[in-house]
Design an enzyme around this catalytic site. Structure first.
Site, PDB file in Angstrom:
ATOM      1  N   SER A  29      -9.460  -0.214   7.264  1.00  8.32           N
ATOM      2  CA  SER A  29      -8.891  -0.060   5.918  1.00  8.32           C
ATOM      3  C   SER A  29      -8.308  -1.323   5.306  1.00  8.32           C
ATOM      4  O   SER A  29      -8.042  -1.359   4.111  1.00  8.32           O
ATOM      5  CB  SER A  29      -7.835   1.044   5.923  1.00  8.32           C
ATOM      6  OG  SER A  29      -8.459   2.288   6.090  1.00  8.32           O
TER       7      SER A  29
ATOM      8  N   SER B 215      -9.468   2.034   3.168  1.00  4.90           N
ATOM      9  CA  SER B 215      -8.659   2.777   2.217  1.00  4.90           C
ATOM     10  C   SER B 215      -7.686   1.918   1.416  1.00  4.90           C
ATOM     11  O   SER B 215      -7.095   2.377   0.444  1.00  4.90           O
ATOM     12  CB  SER B 215      -7.881   3.872   2.949  1.00  4.90           C
ATOM     13  OG  SER B 215      -6.982   3.321   3.903  1.00  4.90           O
TER      14      SER B 215
ATOM     15  N   LYS C 234       0.835  -1.206   0.000  1.00  6.76           N
ATOM     16  CA  LYS C 234       0.000   0.000   0.000  1.00  6.76           C
ATOM     17  C   LYS C 234       0.870   1.256   0.000  1.00  6.76           C
ATOM     18  O   LYS C 234       1.959   1.273   0.596  1.00  6.76           O
ATOM     19  CB  LYS C 234      -0.909  -0.025   1.238  1.00  6.76           C
ATOM     20  CG  LYS C 234      -1.966   1.066   1.270  1.00  6.76           C
ATOM     21  CD  LYS C 234      -2.840   0.918   2.516  1.00  6.76           C
ATOM     22  CE  LYS C 234      -3.906   1.980   2.643  1.00  6.76           C
ATOM     23  NZ  LYS C 234      -4.684   1.847   3.880  1.00  6.76           N
TER      24      LYS C 234
END
Length: 608
Positions: free
Chosen positions: A305, A281, A205
Site C-alpha cells: 500500500s 491503498s 494517511k
C-alpha cells in the site's frame, strides 16, 4: 478419497526442479449494479458461501490450505535470524530525539548546492523541490512556511470543487494549517528552526492518527467507534521536528484494495493521467506528493500500500522492516504484515522522514530484537565502493511476468546501467512456492483485518462499508482457524527460502508492479469496483516484503509508451534499510535526466 499433496521440508526443496507458474486469477470484474448484486448474493446465507467456495477452488486456495501437508511449524509473525551489520553506515539512536536523528540523516546526504537550484536556469528535465530546497528558501527569507501554506490552501480549495469529487485530503482544516505554518515562520524569523523538517508539509494517511483530525480509514463511520485523542507515535515524532501536518489523506477504504478507488469520498486521480488510478491503498499520500503539494506523506503498507501507489505515481515509497516503526495509533496496529512508511518525491527526503519516524515499540524490541537502525553514508567516498560490491538477485521468469513489456525492459535497462556505472552484478535466483506465498498473505492480512472489524460488523456497521470491501470481507469470513495456521506454516517455509537466498545476494530486485496505472471505469466511481486481475498485476512482486516483514523500496525508473510511471523495487535483508536506500539513491541518480512533470503539478515553493 481426495488426493492430498505432501510438501517436503523447506530445506529439502530441489530448486533445480522449480518451475515458475504465471499467475492466473479466476474472478469476475464487477462495477456498478453488477457489483451491488454480487455483494447481495455473497452475503446471503448458503448461496454466498457456495460462490466463495467455488472461487477459492478455482484459484487453488482450497488445495493449498486444506489439501496440502505442510511439515513446518507455524510462524505467526516475522521472526528473523541475527543479521550482519551493514557497511558504510551511520547509526541512529532509537531512544534519542527525532530531530537529532534527522540532523544525523542530513549529514549522510551528498553535498548539494541549494542556492544554485533556486537561482539556476531550468534543468533539461523536471525536478521536484527537495526538503533541503525548502529549508534553504526559508532560511534565506526567499519564502516562508506561511506563504507556502496559502498556496497549499488555495490548491485544496480548487480540489474541493472538482466534479466528480477526487480529493487528496478527506479531513482538512485551513486554519489548523495556517496556525502550524505561522509558528514555523516565527521560528525561522527568530533563527531557531527545530530541524530540517521545520515548515515542511506532510500529509498523513487516514488510517494513522493525527490529532485533531478523525481517523476513518476512509470509511464514513470509524470516527464514531474510535475517537482520536492524540497523535500516532510516528506522527508525534514528525510534529516534534516542526513538520506541518496538513490533514488526512484519502485511501482505499480500510486499506483493503490496491487501486485507490473510494466511493465514499471520491477517488483520488493519478497526477500523471487523471483518468487513471493512483494505486492503493495509500492513494492520497502518493498523489499529494506527486502533485508537488507536500514534500512527504506517511502511508501504511500491509500488501504493497506504500509501494504500489508510489510506483504508479512516479515517487519513492519505503516499506520498512516489520517492527522498525512503532504502529501505535494506527488502525492496523495489531497486524503481522503492516508497517508505517514514508512517501516522498526523492530518496533523500524519504531518508529524512524515515529518520524522524523510526523506532520500534517496547514490545517489538523484546520479541523482534531489531538491529540498530542506520542510514547509508552517501557523503562518504567509501559509499561507491560498497555499492559496487552489492550482489543483486533476480528471478528472471518472475521479473518478466508483467502485463506490459515496457516495465521489464525499463527495469532491465536500469540494472544494466548499474553494472556499467557502479559494477553491481546480478545473480540469478529461484524463489519457490510463490502461489503459496500469495495465499498465505491473503489469509494473514484478511484474518487480522476481519478480527479488528468483527465487533463493528456485529453491530451492523458492515452494511455502511463500500461494496468492494464487503466482497473482501466475504472471502475473509470463509477462512477457518485451520486455514490460518496453514498460512503461518507457509510463512515459516517462505522465510527459510528467502533467508537462503540472502546468503547468496544482498538484495532482490523486481519491477514494483506488473502493470502501470489502470484506467478508472466510469461506472466504478459511484459504487466501486472489484477487479482481482488488476490486483494480481499490481501485487505480483509485493507480497514477500509483507508476509516476511522484509524492507523494500520503490524508486521511479522511467515511463511506459503512454507516459505512465514505472517503479523498480529493491527488497532487502531484515533490518537492511540502509542497503536498499543506498541502491535506491544510485538508481535515482541514473534516472535523473528522464523525469517528467506530472499533468497535475503545483509549485508551492515559488508559486510558479
Amino acid at each position: 478419497m481426495g488426493t492430498k499433496r505432501v510438501m517436503v521440508p523447506a530445506n529439502e526443496v530441489d530448486l533445480t526442479a522449480v518451475k515458475y507458474e504465471p499467475e492466473s486469477i479466476q474472478a469476475p470484474h464487477l462495477t456498478g449494479l453488477s457489483l451491488k448484486l454480487f455483494v447481495k448474493v455473497v452475503e446471503a446465507p448458503w448461496i454466498g458461501s457456495l460462490i466463495i467456495s467455488s472461487l477459492k477452488k478455482k484459484n487453488n486456495i482450497v488445495e493449498i490450505l486444506q489439501n496440502t501437508v505442510i511439515p513446518e511449524t507455524p510462524m505467526f509473525k516475522p521472526v528473523f535470524p541475527p543479521q550482519d551489520p551493514e557497511p558504510c553506515v551511520i547509526d541512529l539512536e532509537e531512544d534519542g530525539k527525532p530531530e537529532d536523528r534527522v540532523d544525523i540523516a542530513l549529514k549522510c546526504l551528498p553535498h548539494s548546492d541549494a542556492a544554485s537550484s533556486w537561482t539556476g536556469h531550468s534543468p533539461p528535465s523536471f525536478r521536484y523541490w527537495r526538503i533541503r530546497d525548502y529549508a534553504y528558501a526559508y532560511r534565506s527569507k526567499l519564502a516562508t512556511p506561511s506563504m507556502v501554506a496559502e498556496r497549499f490552501i488555495s490548491a485544496m480549495e480548487e480540489f474541493s470543487s472538482k466534479k466528480p469529487p477526487a480529493p487528496l485530503l478527506i479531513s482538512f482544516n485551513a486554519e489548523e494549517v495556517r496556525k502550524q505554518a505561522a509558528a514555523s515562520t516565527q521560528r525561522f524569523e527568530e533563527g531557531n528552526p527545530v530541524s530540517i523538517l521545520d515548515g515542511i508539509f506532510v500529509a498523513i494517511k487516514d488510517d494513522i492518527d493525527c490529532y485533531p483530525h478523525p481517523s476513518n480509514g476512509a470509511t464514513t463511520w470509524f470516527h464514531e467507534v474510535r475517537p482520536v485523542k492524540k497523535d500516532a507515535v510516528s506522527v508525534s515524532r514528525l510534529r516534534s521536528c516542526g513538520a506541518i501536518l496538513v490533514g488526512k489523506a484519502n485511501m482505499h477504504e480500510l486499506g483493503l484494495g490496491t487501486t485507490g478507488n473510494n466511493s465514499n469520498y471520491g477517488t483520488t486521480r493519478n497526477p500523471h493521467s487523471p483518468d487513471r488510478y493512483t494505486g492503493g491503498s495509500s492513494s492520497g499520500p502518493a498523489a499529494i506528493v506527486a502533485s508537488g503539494l507536500c514534500s512527504a506523506a506517511l502511508g501504511t503498507d500491509g500488501g504493497g500500500s506504500v509501494r504500489i501507489p508510489s510506483s504508479l505515481c512516479g515517487v519513492v515509497g519505503l516499506k520498512t522492516t516489520y517492527g522498525r516503526t512503532d504502529m501505535k495509533g494506527s488502525l492496523c496496529d495489531a497486524g503481522t504484515v503492516e508497517i508505517i512508511g514514508p512517501i516522498a518525491s526523492n530518496v533523500e527526503d524519504v531518508m529524512l522522514v524515515y529518520a524522524a519516524i523510526l523506532g520500534s515499540s517496547p514490545s517489538d524490541r523484546i520479541s523482534l530484537k531489531p538491529s540498530l537502525p542506520c542510514l547509508p553514508n552517501l557523503s562518504s567516498h567509501e559509499s561507491s565502493n560498497v555499492l559496487g560490491s552489492m550482489r543483486l538477485g533476480i528471478y528472471t521468469e518472475w521479473f518478466n511476468d508483467v502485463f506490459s513489456t515496457d516495465i521489464s525492459e525499463t527495469c532491465g535497462k536500469i540494472l544494466n546501467l548499474l553494472l556499467e556505472k557502479h559494477g553491481c552484478e546480478t545473480t540469478e535466483i529461484v524463489i519457490p512456492e510463490l502461489p503459496e506465498m500469495r495465499v498465505a498473505h491473503i489469509v494473514s492480512i484478511g484474518s487480522t483485518s476481519l478480527c479488528s472489524l468483527t465487533p463493528y460488523c456485529e453491530d451492523g456497521k458492515d452494511v455502511e462499508l463500500t461494496y468492494d470491501t464487503r466482497t473482501n470481507l466475504g472471502l475473509f469470513r470463509s477462512f477457518t482457524a485451520s486455514d490460518y495456521v496453514a498460512a503461518q506454516r507457509l510463512r515459516q517455509r517462505m522465510m527459510y527460502h528467502h533467508m537462503e537466498i540472502f546468503k547468496k545476494v544482498d538484495v532482490i530486485v523486481t519491477p514494483t508492479t506488473g502493470m502501470t496505472a489502470p484506467i478508472i471505469p466510469r461506472s466504478a466511481l459511484k459504487s466501486g469496483e472489484t477487479n482481482l486481475q488488476v490486483s494480481g498485476n499490481l501485487m505480483r512482486f509485493i507480497i514477500a516484503a509483507n508476509l516476511l516483514g522484509l524492507p523494500a523500496i520503490s524508486v521511479p525508473v522511467g515511463y511506459d509508451k503512454q507516459g505512465l510511471p514505472i517503479g523498480l523495487q529493491i527488497i532487502g535483508r531484515p533490518w537492511g534499510e540502509a542497503s536498499i536506500l543506498r541502491l535506491a539513491a544510485a538508481i535515482e541518480e541514473l534516472c535523473a535526466d528522464s523525469k517528467k512533470k506530472p499533468l497535475q503539478f503545483y509549485d508551492t515553493l515559488k508559486g510558479n
